[in-house]
Design a protein around this motif. Structure first.
Motif, PDB file in Angstrom:
ATOM      1  N   ILE A  64       0.838  -1.199   0.000  1.00 24.34           N
ATOM      2  CA  ILE A  64       0.000   0.000   0.000  1.00 24.34           C
ATOM      3  C   ILE A  64       0.876   1.254   0.000  1.00 24.34           C
ATOM      4  N   VAL A  65       1.897   1.253   0.876  1.00 22.19           N
ATOM      5  CA  VAL A  65       2.773   2.425   0.963  1.00 22.19           C
ATOM      6  C   VAL A  65       3.507   2.637  -0.362  1.00 22.19           C
ATOM      7  N   VAL A  66       4.055   1.559  -0.915  1.00 23.27           N
ATOM      8  CA  VAL A  66       4.806   1.682  -2.169  1.00 23.27           C
ATOM      9  C   VAL A  66       3.899   2.204  -3.282  1.00 23.27           C
ATOM     10  N   THR A  67       2.696   1.634  -3.395  1.00 22.00           N
ATOM     11  CA  THR A  67       1.788   2.063  -4.455  1.00 22.00           C
ATOM     12  C   THR A  67       1.479   3.551  -4.334  1.00 22.00           C
ATOM     13  N   ALA A  68       1.119   3.973  -3.120  1.00 28.10           N
ATOM     14  CA  ALA A  68       0.746   5.375  -2.935  1.00 28.10           C
ATOM     15  C   ALA A  68       1.933   6.289  -3.227  1.00 28.10           C
ATOM     16  N   GLY A 129       1.424   9.482   7.285  1.00 24.50           N
ATOM     17  CA  GLY A 129       2.630   9.978   7.939  1.00 24.50           C
ATOM     18  C   GLY A 129       3.885   9.301   7.431  1.00 24.50           C
ATOM     19  N   LEU A 130       3.754   8.051   7.029  1.00 25.28           N
ATOM     20  CA  LEU A 130       4.908   7.336   6.478  1.00 25.28           C
ATOM     21  C   LEU A 130       5.078   7.617   4.990  1.00 25.28           C
ATOM     22  N   MET A 131       3.954   7.859   4.308  1.00 22.36           N
ATOM     23  CA  MET A 131       4.025   8.062   2.856  1.00 22.36           C
ATOM     24  C   MET A 131       4.551   9.452   2.493  1.00 22.36           C
ATOM     25  N   LEU A 132       4.030  10.477   3.152  1.00 20.69           N
ATOM     26  CA  LEU A 132       4.335  11.845   2.719  1.00 20.69           C
ATOM     27  C   LEU A 132       5.842  12.153   2.704  1.00 20.69           C
ATOM     28  N   ALA A 192       9.959   2.697  -6.243  1.00 27.90           N
ATOM     29  CA  ALA A 192       9.346   1.539  -5.592  1.00 27.90           C
ATOM     30  C   ALA A 192      10.375   0.799  -4.737  1.00 27.90           C
ATOM     31  N   MET A 193      11.569   0.622  -5.272  1.00 28.12           N
ATOM     32  CA  MET A 193      12.596  -0.100  -4.516  1.00 28.12           C
ATOM     33  C   MET A 193      12.980   0.670  -3.251  1.00 28.12           C
ATOM     34  N   TRP A 194      13.255   1.961  -3.397  1.00 33.19           N
ATOM     35  CA  TRP A 194      13.655   2.746  -2.214  1.00 33.19           C
ATOM     36  C   TRP A 194      12.573   2.728  -1.155  1.00 33.19           C
ATOM     37  N   THR A 195      11.317   2.825  -1.595  1.00 31.22           N
ATOM     38  CA  THR A 195      10.224   2.866  -0.636  1.00 31.22           C
ATOM     39  C   THR A 195      10.051   1.510   0.037  1.00 31.22           C
ATOM     40  N   TRP A 196      10.102   0.458  -0.756  1.00 32.77           N
ATOM     41  CA  TRP A 196       9.952  -0.883  -0.186  1.00 32.77           C
ATOM     42  C   TRP A 196      11.049  -1.150   0.859  1.00 32.77           C
ATOM     43  N   ASN A 197      12.275  -0.758   0.551  1.00 33.36           N
ATOM     44  CA  ASN A 197      13.403  -1.077   1.421  1.00 33.36           C
ATOM     45  C   ASN A 197      13.581  -0.115   2.593  1.00 33.36           C
TER      46      ASN A 197
END
Lengths: 266, 311
Positions: A64-68, A129-132, A192-197
């Motif tokens: 969800i976080v990566v997609t957003a 809060g984690l996505m922004l 996507a990679m940076w966010t996932w990791n």
């Protein structure tokens, strides 16, 4: 062809490449064989880790976080990169350098104030809060990347579209983006990679809400609870790393080119 | 200027040379601000503002709960004078050796050795060599913690070789913990350096090597006359990326050693977290964060100049 490379040189080259390829994959193979419990293969460690580590939930959260982050950061970057790459306006250069500076700001420099800011805004322990903050970090790369693409796009394409009476908006979505798919794909896989990791932000922002932990954060908690149950730990590590590695196998060109292209394209 | 950048270094967009007489790219447009605005808002609120806020907080002594007191540059002088904190910068320097100097030197020499051949299957090798770069650091840390553990593969190999006396819990050993963590960095970064140099060396015209041979240049002279100048840019990119990776290794330290044993593997990136959430020295933590950012900035701006000799 003039002086052919000698047999010895060729052999040395392959020997070096093979040795270092083995070094690169050896730990991963060791981890996989430990997780599978070789030489008596079984998936028990995976099912155990999956259940005890709540990875179904944590992988979903990560997805969800990566997609957003990918969607929001890509759209914002495309819009800003388009303006900075194709239009002339006062302050364009300054704005570009402002975005560029963000690439040099390590998470370590912002994570503490971010924690207090998000807490007072009631955004700690929430997905936005984690996505922004990750959208902000990604935008700094994305603007840089998309601006480079739009600058390299053939001007004739833009001129022709304008002569046809298309607005700047139509030109962007109908003319430039379809041509720019490879550049956009590279940006998307990197974000996507940076966010996932990402770990530090998740650790600090999701400090009490267990339900919203991301996969890397879940892994670190899992490690804390199962210190020496190495078979299950290795299975959990593989579960968390696998999605990015799978995408990497298919799109390795985009990963490598994106991460190194300053040197590769020069 | 080279694009300064922490995570990647995308194609620098060289200024396009417009043909003479052509109109400037894009006419002046107000609408441009509308396109930039959304990105700028998010970026300003969640990156620029925290950065400024952090710089501001770094001027206070604050435990995160009560009212802070003005400290001026006190946190910065403490960061450089406190022996524990100075130690963390020393550890960072050691890690720069393992993350940057060692991988770049090894990769450079190896690629120089193979500079004259054009191996087949390079794509496959590139994919494999680069793999450590895409694996989540958390997973890497968990994996290596097992590899280094009492009964992990490294000690297993040592015992197999009859060197069981050397076996130990590597990450719990005061002498070996820091180099052990450093070698994880070497492992992760060497592939990046090799991929960069391999790409660079393929672009050095073969004629240069042939000319060098005709001139009777030996391997050493060929290295200094052809390979080294041809790979300067790749070398500077590799050094920049790997040095920054060495400075931003919170994940690895937190998950493998937690700074221990004692404070043998404490690094600035770890102290930012530790001082905020464990010892309640928020101002000091922010100061350390700002110092890391300044060093990253200096490395990005400086390494290229040093290695490539640009003004």
């Amino acid at each position: 062809m003039t002086p052919a490379t000698s047999r010895a040189e060729r052999a040395t080259t392959y020997a070096v490449l093979i040795v270092f390829a083995v070094i690169a994959v050896f730990p991963l193979l060791a981890v996989a064989s430990q997780a599978l419990g070789l030489p008596h293969p079984s998936a028990a460690a995976f099912t155990g880790a999956w259940r005890k580590g709540h990875f179904a939930r944590y992988l979903t959260n990560s997805l969800i976080v990566v997609t957003a982050v990918v969607v929001a950061a890509s759209v914002l970057s495309i819009l800003a990169g388009y303006a900075l790459g194709t239009m002339e306006f006062r302050g364009a250069t300054l704005l570009f350098y402002v975005f560029l500076a963000g690439l040099m700001v390590p998470t370590e420099a912002i994570v503490v104030p971010l924690y207090f800011d998000l807490r007072s805004a009631g955004l700690d322990n929430t997905l936005p809060g984690l996505m922004l903050p990750q959208i902000a970090q990604s935008v700094s790369f994305g603007v840089f990347w998309m601006r480079a693409y739009f600058r390299s796009a053939p001007r004739s394409l833009i001129e022709a579209s304008r002569i046809d009476g298309a607005s700047s908006w139509t030109t962007l979505w109908r003319v430039l983006l379809p041509v720019g798919r490879p550049a956009i794909l590279t940006m998307v896989v990197l974000i996507a990679m940076w966010t996932w990791n990402e770990f530090l932000l998740a650790l600090v922002i999701m400090n009490s809400n267990e339900d919203l932990r991301t996969a890397p954060l879940g892994l670190s908690i899992f490690q804390g609870q199962h210190q020496t149950e190495y078979q299950m730990l290795m299975a959990a590590a593989l579960i968390v790393a696998a999605p990015v590695v799978l995408v990497y196998v298919f799109l390795q060109r985009h990963f490598i080119a994106g991460m190194l292209s300053g040197a590769v394209k020069e | 200027m080279k694009p300064p950048d922490t995570r990647t270094r995308p194609a620098a967009d060289r200024t396009r040379h417009r043909p003479a007489g052509a109109p400037p790219p894009g006419e002046p447009r107000r609408v441009a601000y509308l396109y930039v605005l959304p990105a700028l808002l998010v970026y300003a609120a969640f990156l620029l503002w925290p950065l400024l806020h952090g710089a501001y907080l770094s001027l206070f002594r604050w435990d995160g709960l009560t009212v802070g007191t003005w400290a001026g540059l006190g946190n910065y002088t403490q960061a450089f004078s406190d022996p524990h904190l100075r130690g963390t910068f020393g550890h960072a320097a050691v890690l720069v050796f393992f993350y940057a100097v060692l991988p770049c030197c090894i990769a450079f020499l190896l690629v120089a050795v193979m500079s004259r051949s054009r191996p087949r299957g390079l794509t496959l090798f590139r994919t494999v060599l680069f793999l450590p770069q895409v694996v989540a650091m958390v997973a890497v840390a968990v994996a290596w913690q097992w590899i280094y553990s009492e009964h992990g593969p490294i000690n297993g190999t040592l015992r197999l070789l009859g060197l069981g006396g050397l076996a130990r819990g590597w990450l719990g050993d005061f002498t070996w913990a820091l180099p052990s963590v450093g070698l994880i960095g070497t492992w992760a970064e060497i592939g990046l350096a090799m991929v960069l140099f391999l790409a660079g060396v393929q672009k050095i015209p073969r004629e240069l090597y042939e000319a060098a041979r005709v001139d009777g240049a030996g391997a050493v002279r060929e290295f200094f006359a052809v390979t080294l100048p041809g790979l300067r840019r790749e070398l500077s990119v590799a050094l920049t990326l790997t040095i920054i990776a060495a400075l931003r290794n919170f994940d690895l330290i937190y998950l493998t050693t937690g700074g221990g044993p004692g404070d043998a593997t404490r690094v600035p990136a770890y102290e930012v977290y530790n001082r905020t959430f464990n010892t309640g020295e928020v101002g000091l933590a922010c100061a350390i964060g700002i110092i890391i950012a300044v060093v990253v900035f200096a490395v990005t701006a400086g390494v290229g100049r040093l290695v490539e000799g640009r003004p």
